[in-house]
Motif scaffolding. Structure first.
Motif, mmCIF file in Angstrom:
data_model
loop_
_atom_site.group_PDB
_atom_site.id
_atom_site.type_symbol
_atom_site.label_atom_id
_atom_site.label_comp_id
_atom_site.label_asym_id
_atom_site.label_seq_id
_atom_site.Cartn_x
_atom_site.Cartn_y
_atom_site.Cartn_z
ATOM 1 N N PRO A 220 -10.011 0.472 4.362
ATOM 2 C CA PRO A 220 -8.897 0.551 5.316
ATOM 3 C C PRO A 220 -7.529 0.512 4.655
ATOM 4 C CG PRO A 220 -10.575 -0.973 6.098
ATOM 5 C CD PRO A 220 -10.945 -0.623 4.687
ATOM 6 N N VAL A 221 -7.360 -0.336 3.621
ATOM 7 C CA VAL A 221 -6.057 -0.441 2.956
ATOM 8 C C VAL A 221 -5.732 0.831 2.178
ATOM 9 C CG1 VAL A 221 -4.739 -1.675 1.190
ATOM 10 C CG2 VAL A 221 -6.145 -2.945 2.800
ATOM 11 N N SER A 222 -6.709 1.333 1.421
ATOM 12 C CA SER A 222 -6.442 2.505 0.584
ATOM 13 C C SER A 222 -6.214 3.758 1.418
ATOM 14 C CB SER A 222 -7.589 2.723 -0.409
ATOM 15 O OG SER A 222 -8.802 2.986 0.278
ATOM 16 N N ILE A 223 -6.951 3.891 2.510
ATOM 17 C CA ILE A 223 -6.788 5.075 3.341
ATOM 18 C C ILE A 223 -5.450 5.062 4.072
ATOM 19 C CG2 ILE A 223 -7.766 4.348 5.556
ATOM 20 C CD1 ILE A 223 -8.682 7.573 3.707
ATOM 21 N N LEU A 224 -4.930 3.859 4.350
ATOM 22 C CA LEU A 224 -3.634 3.757 5.017
ATOM 23 C C LEU A 224 -2.519 4.371 4.175
ATOM 24 C CD1 LEU A 224 -3.455 0.241 6.704
ATOM 25 C CD2 LEU A 224 -3.159 2.457 7.806
ATOM 26 N N SER A 225 -2.613 4.204 2.855
ATOM 27 C CA SER A 225 -1.562 4.718 1.975
ATOM 28 C C SER A 225 -1.596 6.236 1.883
ATOM 29 C CB SER A 225 -1.716 4.119 0.575
ATOM 30 O OG SER A 225 -2.901 4.582 -0.051
ATOM 31 N N GLU A 226 -2.655 6.859 2.421
ATOM 32 C CA GLU A 226 -2.824 8.303 2.286
ATOM 33 C C GLU A 226 -2.622 9.072 3.581
ATOM 34 O OE1 GLU A 226 -6.287 8.136 -1.189
ATOM 35 O OE2 GLU A 226 -6.868 8.324 0.910
ATOM 36 N N LEU A 227 -2.862 8.450 4.722
ATOM 37 C CA LEU A 227 -2.996 9.205 5.969
ATOM 38 C C LEU A 227 -1.691 9.562 6.669
ATOM 39 C CD1 LEU A 227 -6.053 7.438 7.672
ATOM 40 C CD2 LEU A 227 -6.010 9.650 6.518
ATOM 41 N N VAL B 70 6.931 8.197 9.340
ATOM 42 C CA VAL B 70 6.380 7.138 10.201
ATOM 43 C C VAL B 70 5.486 6.173 9.426
ATOM 44 C CG1 VAL B 70 6.476 8.570 12.278
ATOM 45 C CG2 VAL B 70 4.386 8.547 10.878
ATOM 46 N N LYS B 71 5.408 6.339 8.105
ATOM 47 C CA LYS B 71 4.442 5.558 7.325
ATOM 48 C C LYS B 71 4.674 4.051 7.466
ATOM 49 C CE LYS B 71 2.980 7.185 3.444
ATOM 50 N NZ LYS B 71 2.847 7.601 2.030
ATOM 51 N N ALA B 72 5.908 3.603 7.352
ATOM 52 C CA ALA B 72 6.197 2.169 7.419
ATOM 53 C C ALA B 72 5.787 1.595 8.771
ATOM 54 C CB ALA B 72 7.680 1.914 7.155
ATOM 55 N N LYS B 73 6.142 2.287 9.838
ATOM 56 C CA LYS B 73 5.784 1.806 11.176
ATOM 57 C C LYS B 73 4.282 1.817 11.372
ATOM 58 C CE LYS B 73 10.122 3.262 13.374
ATOM 59 N NZ LYS B 73 10.773 3.789 12.157
ATOM 60 N N ALA B 74 3.629 2.879 10.900
ATOM 61 C CA ALA B 74 2.177 2.984 11.055
ATOM 62 C C ALA B 74 1.463 1.857 10.326
ATOM 63 C CB ALA B 74 1.693 4.337 10.531
ATOM 64 N N GLU C 233 11.413 1.592 -8.039
ATOM 65 C CA GLU C 233 11.077 1.833 -6.647
ATOM 66 C C GLU C 233 10.277 3.131 -6.552
ATOM 67 O OE1 GLU C 233 10.124 1.423 -3.525
ATOM 68 O OE2 GLU C 233 11.862 0.161 -3.140
ATOM 69 N N SER C 234 9.596 3.312 -5.436
ATOM 70 C CA SER C 234 8.822 4.529 -5.197
ATOM 71 C C SER C 234 9.721 5.766 -5.187
ATOM 72 C CB SER C 234 8.109 4.417 -3.847
ATOM 73 O OG SER C 234 7.820 5.684 -3.308
ATOM 74 N N PRO C 235 9.323 6.847 -5.883
ATOM 75 C CA PRO C 235 10.122 8.081 -5.835
ATOM 76 C C PRO C 235 10.212 8.647 -4.419
ATOM 77 C CG PRO C 235 8.015 8.467 -6.927
ATOM 78 C CD PRO C 235 8.162 6.996 -6.770
ATOM 79 N N TYR C 236 9.172 8.442 -3.617
ATOM 80 C CA TYR C 236 9.205 8.905 -2.227
ATOM 81 C C TYR C 236 10.351 8.245 -1.473
ATOM 82 C CZ TYR C 236 4.765 11.500 -1.972
ATOM 83 O OH TYR C 236 3.765 12.430 -2.115
ATOM 84 N N TYR C 237 10.531 6.948 -1.683
ATOM 85 C CA TYR C 237 11.588 6.219 -0.981
ATOM 86 C C TYR C 237 12.961 6.728 -1.413
ATOM 87 C CZ TYR C 237 14.750 2.506 0.443
ATOM 88 O OH TYR C 237 15.811 1.817 0.982
ATOM 89 N N TYR C 238 13.130 6.966 -2.715
ATOM 90 C CA TYR C 238 14.415 7.476 -3.200
ATOM 91 C C TYR C 238 14.724 8.850 -2.604
ATOM 92 C CZ TYR C 238 15.085 3.833 -6.751
ATOM 93 O OH TYR C 238 15.301 2.645 -7.396
ATOM 94 N N PRO D 216 0.812 -1.225 0.000
ATOM 95 C CA PRO D 216 0.000 0.000 0.000
ATOM 96 C C PRO D 216 0.841 1.268 0.000
ATOM 97 C CG PRO D 216 -0.882 -1.581 1.562
ATOM 98 C CD PRO D 216 0.445 -2.131 1.100
ATOM 99 N N MET D 217 1.973 1.235 0.701
ATOM 100 C CA MET D 217 2.883 2.376 0.664
ATOM 101 C C MET D 217 3.372 2.626 -0.749
ATOM 102 S SD MET D 217 5.448 2.415 3.929
ATOM 103 C CE MET D 217 5.737 0.667 4.012
#
Length: 476
Positions: free
Chosen positions: A378-385, A390-394, A195-200, A133-134
């Protein structure tokens, strides 16, 4: 491994690679759907008198919830691996483990071996539900993010449908060998995605981030979006509060947790997992004249069609909030009708003889309503909130909480059914839970349609609420 954009001339391809990457990644979730739905065709076989692997009702219930019990271990591991190795690599690492476990299931000789391998696959599911989801949320353009994040639900349902179809005419050995090929397909295709641009950006590799963004947007002119992403990640990463406890201490992430909690509890206590694990048993107990196996296939097919239509044609048009409200209200009505059917069947003999069509009708309606909102909410909202820091831990904590609630509900279903001798009690309980969840969703769930991840963060922080027009949602 990343495709060379210039070599293969992938410019001017629009959003195509967002779709390809999301679908390729979602094949990992298809294995999850297979594993979760596995007990529907095979548990009745395992628990009958002439079972090839003798299994009691109690042992069968543990086998049914084994994937949920294993999931927290994978989720908690993935919340660190996703920030160390990346979202893509973390998801890819699960594929060979799943393939091996399906092969081992094919050769299992007792129920505890089956349970152990389903437990391990469950652990990989937890990792995938944390990392994927991330990944999808971070590569998606806001205008199609709703559909792309919902591919997770689509492929989970597809896996459940697949195992029910092949399980209706194949034994455990043959179906397990076939299912071992699903993670291999995922691995081969997903390995070529960026890979995700955010991660890079998080790792200060801005050149790789720009190349990744160019591929996902299908164009070379990504300077403005790249700068916006850089600023957003920099702001989110600037906070030194990145521990697990800080997810609950910081006001904006605490608000995100409340929103997820409302959706997740409504999702789990609507009764989805028991309906998934015991679908064929429910149809058998109802005394319906319709073949239980055929009923299950109809049930899963309707769910798949409903979730595809709702996600592809509706979610990015009318938004998640209206879908969640409609979905929850419909689920409440459906499980109430199902509970009343079993109440009348068990305690008023002869009353339901002319309505043996009601169980499959109620379950199909439940599936439709669940599919248009609660299935992917629940899955889709997790990728946004949650912010990047802290996204990975959340997501790891969220998936752990989710499967624990799923395990609790599934076990509660089996215990109440055995204790009261009727399925009416758990289904009427689920109806009450849906009504309670509906009240909280109406009051607190925001609209995120068309908003960038940074705009959603600004809303949670409390800035620019007017311009975001978050569906007149009350602030927590």
């Amino acid at each position: 491994m990343i495709l060379d954009l210039k070599k293969y001339v992938f410019y001017n391809k629009g959003d195509i690679f967002q779709y390809v990457a999301s679908i390729a990644g979602a094949f990992s979730i298809m294995s999850s759907g297979v594993n979760l739905g596995w007990t529907s065709p095979y548990l009745p076989i395992l628990t009958r008198d002439d079972s090839p692997i003798p299994t009691t009702s109690e042992q069968g219930s543990w086998c049914a919830i084994a994937p949920l019990l294993g999931s927290p271990f994978g989720a908690l591991s993935a919340m660190y691996l996703s920030d160390i190795l990346g979202r893509k690599i973390t998801t890819l690492l699960m594929a060979p483990i799943v393939a091996i476990c399906f092969v081992l299931i094919a050769f299992s000789k007792n129920i505890w071996e089956l349970t152990a391998y389903r437990f391990i696959i469950g652990a990989t599911e937890g990792a995938s539900y944390t990392a994927l989801p991330m990944y999808i949320g971070e590569i998606s353009d806001p205008k199609i993010r709703g559909f792309l994040t919902a591919t997770i639900a689509i492929f989970a349902i597809s896996g459940t449908l697949l195992i029910n179809v092949i399980g209706s005419f194949m034994g455990i050995f043959t179906s397990s060998i076939i299912c071992a090929g699903i993670p291999l397909i995922h691995f081969i295709i997903f390995a070529f995605m960026p890979e995700s641009p955010y991660y890079y950006i998080k790792k200060n590799n801005h050149l790789a981030a720009k190349q990744s963004l160019e591929i996902f947007r299908g164009k070379a002119d990504v300077v403005k979006e790249m700068e916006n992403l850089r600023r957003a990640v920099t702001r989110q990463e600037r906070s030194t509060k990145t521990g697990i406890i800080d997810i609950f201490n910081v006001a904006s992430t605490r608000k995100a947790c409340y929103i997820f909690l409302i959706l997740n509890l409504t999702n789990k206590f609507s009764g989805k997992n028991p309906c998934l694990f015991y679908t064929e048993t429910i149809f058998t107990e109802s005394g319906s004249s319709i073949n239980p196996t055929l009923s299950v296939i109809i049930y899963c097919s309707v769910e798949l069609i409903a979730v595809v239509i709702s996600t592809y044609f509706i979610v990015d048009t009318i938004g998640k909030r209206k879908l969640m409200i409609t979905s929850t209200a419909g689920c409440a009505l459906s499980v109430f009708c199902l509970g009343m059917f079993f109440y009348l069947k068990d305690f008023h003999i002869g009353v339901v003889e002319n309505v043996d069509w009601l169980p499959i009708t109620a379950l199909v309606l439940y599936n439709i309503f669940f599919s248009v909102g609660l299935s992917f909410g629940p899955v889709s909202i997790l990728s946004e909130l949650f912010p990047t820091n802290v996204k990975a831990k959340a997501l790891g904590i969220a998936d752990t909480f989710s499967v624990l609630m799923g395990s609790l509900v599934s076990k509660l279903f089996q215990i109440t059914m055995d204790e009261f001798g009727s399925m009416s009690v758990p289904f009427l309980f689920f109806a009450v839970c849906c009504i309670i969840g509906l009240v909280f969703i109406i009051k607190y769930f925001p609209e995120t349609k068309g908003k960038t991840l940074e705009e959603i963060q600004q809303y949670l922080i409390g800035e620019n609420n007017t311009s975001l027009e978050m569906a007149n949602c009350n602030r927590m």
